[in-house]
Each structure stands twice: as C-alpha cells, then as structure tokens.
Design an enzyme around this catalytic site. Structure first.
Site, PDB file in Angstrom:
ATOM      1  N   SER A  47      14.516  60.668  47.409  1.00  0.00           N
ATOM      2  CA  SER A  47      15.287  61.580  46.558  1.00  0.00           C
ATOM      3  C   SER A  47      15.377  62.947  47.226  1.00  0.00           C
ATOM      4  O   SER A  47      14.744  63.203  48.256  1.00  0.00           O
ATOM      5  CB  SER A  47      14.626  61.700  45.186  1.00  0.00           C
ATOM      6  N   LEU A  49      14.219  65.928  46.204  1.00  0.00           N
ATOM      7  CA  LEU A  49      12.914  66.590  46.229  1.00  0.00           C
ATOM      8  C   LEU A  49      11.942  65.847  47.125  1.00  0.00           C
ATOM      9  O   LEU A  49      11.144  66.464  47.843  1.00  0.00           O
ATOM     10  CB  LEU A  49      12.357  66.690  44.809  1.00  0.00           C
ATOM     11  N   TYR A 191      14.683  60.087  27.877  1.00  0.00           N
ATOM     12  CA  TYR A 191      14.123  60.872  28.992  1.00  0.00           C
ATOM     13  C   TYR A 191      13.054  61.837  28.489  1.00  0.00           C
ATOM     14  O   TYR A 191      11.963  61.925  29.066  1.00  0.00           O
ATOM     15  CB  TYR A 191      15.250  61.632  29.686  1.00  0.00           C
ATOM     16  N   LYS A 195       8.967  61.905  29.336  1.00  0.00           N
ATOM     17  CA  LYS A 195       8.324  63.084  29.910  1.00  0.00           C
ATOM     18  C   LYS A 195       7.215  63.609  28.998  1.00  0.00           C
ATOM     19  O   LYS A 195       6.178  64.076  29.479  1.00  0.00           O
ATOM     20  CB  LYS A 195       9.361  64.179  30.164  1.00  0.00           C
ATOM     21  N   SER A 226      21.327  68.652  42.687  1.00  0.00           N
ATOM     22  CA  SER A 226      21.618  67.951  43.927  1.00  0.00           C
ATOM     23  C   SER A 226      22.055  68.950  44.997  1.00  0.00           C
ATOM     24  O   SER A 226      22.353  70.106  44.710  1.00  0.00           O
ATOM     25  CB  SER A 226      22.721  66.909  43.707  1.00  0.00           C
TER      26      SER A 226
END
Length: 395
Positions: A47, A49, A191, A195, A226
């Site tokens: 990815s 990161l 999501y 989390k 991104s």
C-alpha cells in the site's frame, strides 16, 4: 542603533530557522538509529503507507519482513528498495505472502514470519480495508470481510508473534488505525466498527504487556490519501478552505504518516493522532457534549442526502406544518446511492434547511444539559474549587 534594531528581527528568524533545521536532521538520524538491526514486520507493505514505511525503515538499517497479498507487487517493491539502498548498510528484505482476509492461513504465515529471523522486534499492523455506504446497503458478507481484515487478521497475527516478544522481554507493536476508532462517521458503519474493535483490543493489550516491557502504540490519522489526489481547480473560496483544512479534506500524505510511525517507535509513544485541530476537538466534543456532536453529524448526513431547495417558489412547503397525508403525496427524492448497481434506491422527503435543524438540535442539547444534575455539579465544582483552594492555609 536604528540599523541594528532593524537587522535584529531577520537575524533572529534566521537563527531560529537554523536551530529548527538542525533539530529536525538530528531527530531524523536518531529515528533511523532506533530501528537499526531490528526485525521489523510490515503488513500490507504494497500500500502507499506500506511502501513509505518500507523505504524509511530499509534506509534506517532494519531487517524487513514485508507482507502483502500480491506477490508481483511485493517483488516490484523489493526491486525498488534494493536499487536505491547501499548494500553495505542495509539488509535484504524478506517477502511473505499474507492475505489477512483469510484468517485460516494467518497463523501459518505468522510462523513463517518468525522463521525468517527467529524473532520479531517491531510489528506494524498496517493492513486496512475501507467501504462507504448506508448500513442497510452493505451486506453482512462485506461486514465480515472488513472485520477480518481490520480486526481479526491483525489480532491473530499479533497473538502468534506476541509470545516471542514476551519471552525476550522486548518488542513493540504499532497499530496504524484511524481517527474513526475514536468516534464514528456516518456512511462508514462497518469500517468504524472494525476500527473501534481494534482500538479497544490494543488499548487493553497495552496494559497487559507493560510489565513485560513490550510497547503497544496506535497511530491514528484522519485518513491516508493516495499519491494521485490533487486539489480541484475552481471555486476560490473552496480552494482557501481546502488549503487551511487540507488534512481533513484530502487526508494525510503517506510520507507524513511513515515519518510519524518512525517517531512513535523511537519515542515509544502510546497513542498518536495525525490530524488538524478540528478532528482532534471532535474527540473531546464527542466525550463531553455528545448531543451536540450527534446533532452536527446527523445534519451533515442530511445535507449530503438532500436536494437543493427550490428558491423559485415564494412559499416553500417546509415553512408550513404538513400532515402525514400531504407528506405521502409529496414527490419523493431519490438519494445519491440510487444509481448504485444492484442496490435499491432509498426514498426521502424534503425537510427543513440544515441551519434550522442545527439550531433546533443545539437548543435541545442545551435544554438537556441545563436540566441534567451532573451539569450543575460540574458548574459548582469549577466555581467552588478556586475558592476552596484559596482558603487552604499554607504552613
């Protein structure tokens, strides 16, 4: 004398800039030395990161174990790291194929990770899966997949690697979470739930392993943008707003998050938020003024789903009380999700302007706090505390 006074300010600014530059360079070199010769495992290394963390830690002399679910992309990342690094100062990264959505194979892959170097010093749980949409339009299968990637996968990998850290009485676990692990944002139910679950697990784990000198850290940005997201051209006011709140609008760049992860490991921080003041303030507003927080968030959702009011009418319908019969005759408004393939459209009816709804919600919240006994207890505490402190005799 006047000339010296005029030159003092530029010289002072130049001196402060030089000190800050030296501090940043020393801090950067110190951060790299903190991971030298350490075994660092990075999940979802392919990815944005993950790539930046891999580049930063590889340059710092870490022994990397890069995990990802696409072998071709892992090899591309491997070639990129090898081509720019000094072989005499770096270690060759190890590649491991890992798909956290397949929980049944995570334990076997975790053992393969341990076999790479025999131990793990730093584990960076970076894998994440996002989805956006109304709760009723998200299938249970997708909910379960998000929970597997964002919660069950990271904790399964952590549980397998944790005994090695405990037995050696050293190690650090870093969870790259999201600010939605602290408060939920509409249209991201699955999501935010995943989390919240991960945040709760690692908060509890932090207290459990502290006696074994194992550090647990959470790094929570607003969201990570991104590489190819740029500011839209157009409205001048919108451009200024987005300039001042760019982290909230476009998220944080992967390079910034990777550098913050490095600092977190060096300083052994327990919790880090990467956000501008607005999301940080929202955490405290959610805690101390929940009614206000819920009112603002709810009105924000209605603003997204509503249609602009028709200003050509001299007497808009929302100014008059309507009966249920009249409301049923009102032409329904199809929301923005009606165009989604395979998902039935939601239907909603015109409602008062957002400003009026916010005022009404704030009035309701204020009225609730004014009658709440705990509110007056806080008021009494803040009023009486200085008086009591001033009356305490000093001996």
């Amino acid at each position: 004398m006047g000339i010296i006074a005029v030159l003092m300010l530029p010289l002072l600014l130049l001196a402060i800039s030089g000190i800050l530059f030296i501090y940043q360079e020393v801090s950067r070199l110190w951060s790299k030395s903190a991971v030298q010769n350490k075994v660092v495992v990075i999940t979802d290394a392919i990815s944005g990161l993950g790539k930046e963390c891999s580049r930063l830690f590889h340059a710092g002399g870490a022994r990397l174990v890069l995990c990802g679910k696409n072998w071709e992309k892992l090899e591309v990342l491997y070639d990129a790291l090898i081509s720019v690094a000094d072989p005499s100062k770096t270690f060759t990264p190890k590649l491991v194929l890992l798909d956290l959505s397949d929980i049944s194979c995570v334990q076997d892959v975790a053992k393969e990770i341990l076999d790479c170097y025999g131990c793990v010093d730093i584990l960076i749980n970076n894998a994440s899966m996002k989805v956006k949409g109304p709760a009723q339009n998200i299938s249970l299968e997708l909910d379960k997949k998000i929970m597997d990637v964002n919660y069950f996968g990271p904790i399964t990998l952590t549980k397998v690697l944790l005994p090695n850290m405990i037995s050696r009485r050293t190690g650090q676990i870093v969870l790259v979470s999201n600010i939605q692990g602290k408060f939920g944002i509409p249209l991201r139910t699955a999501y935010a739930a995943s989390k919240h679950a991960a945040q709760g697990f690692f908060d509890c784990l932090r207290a459990e392993v502290e006696e074994f000198e194992v550090v647990v850290s959470t790094v929570s940005p607003t969201f990570i943008r991104s590489y190819h997201m740029y500011t839209e051209t157009g409205n001048w006011e919108a451009s200024i707003w987005k300039f001042f709140f760019r982290k909230f609008t476009y998220g944080v760049h992967p390079v910034e998050v990777a550098e913050e992860v490095m600092k977190t490991i060096r300083r052994k921080k327990q919790e880090v938020f990467i956000a501008n003041p607005i999301p940080k303030a929202a955490i405290y507003i959610r805690t101390f003024f929940p009614e206000f927080f819920f009112a603002v968030v709810a009105c924000g959702v209605k603003e997204k789903l509503s249609v602009p009011e028709d200003r050509s009418k001299s007497s808009p319908s929302y100014l008059y009380p309507t009966t249920s019969e009249k409301a049923r005759k009102t032409k329904p408004i199809t929301n923005m999700y009606s165009q989604t393939k395979g998902i039935p459209a939601m239907v909603m009816y015109p409602h008062p302007p957002i400003r009026k709804q916010v005022i009404h919600k704030l009035y309701s919240a204020l009225r609730l706090y004014l009658v709440h006994p705990l509110f007056w207890r806080w008021v009494a505490y803040f009023i009486m505390s200085p008086l009591e402190l001033s009356l305490v005799p000093l001996y």
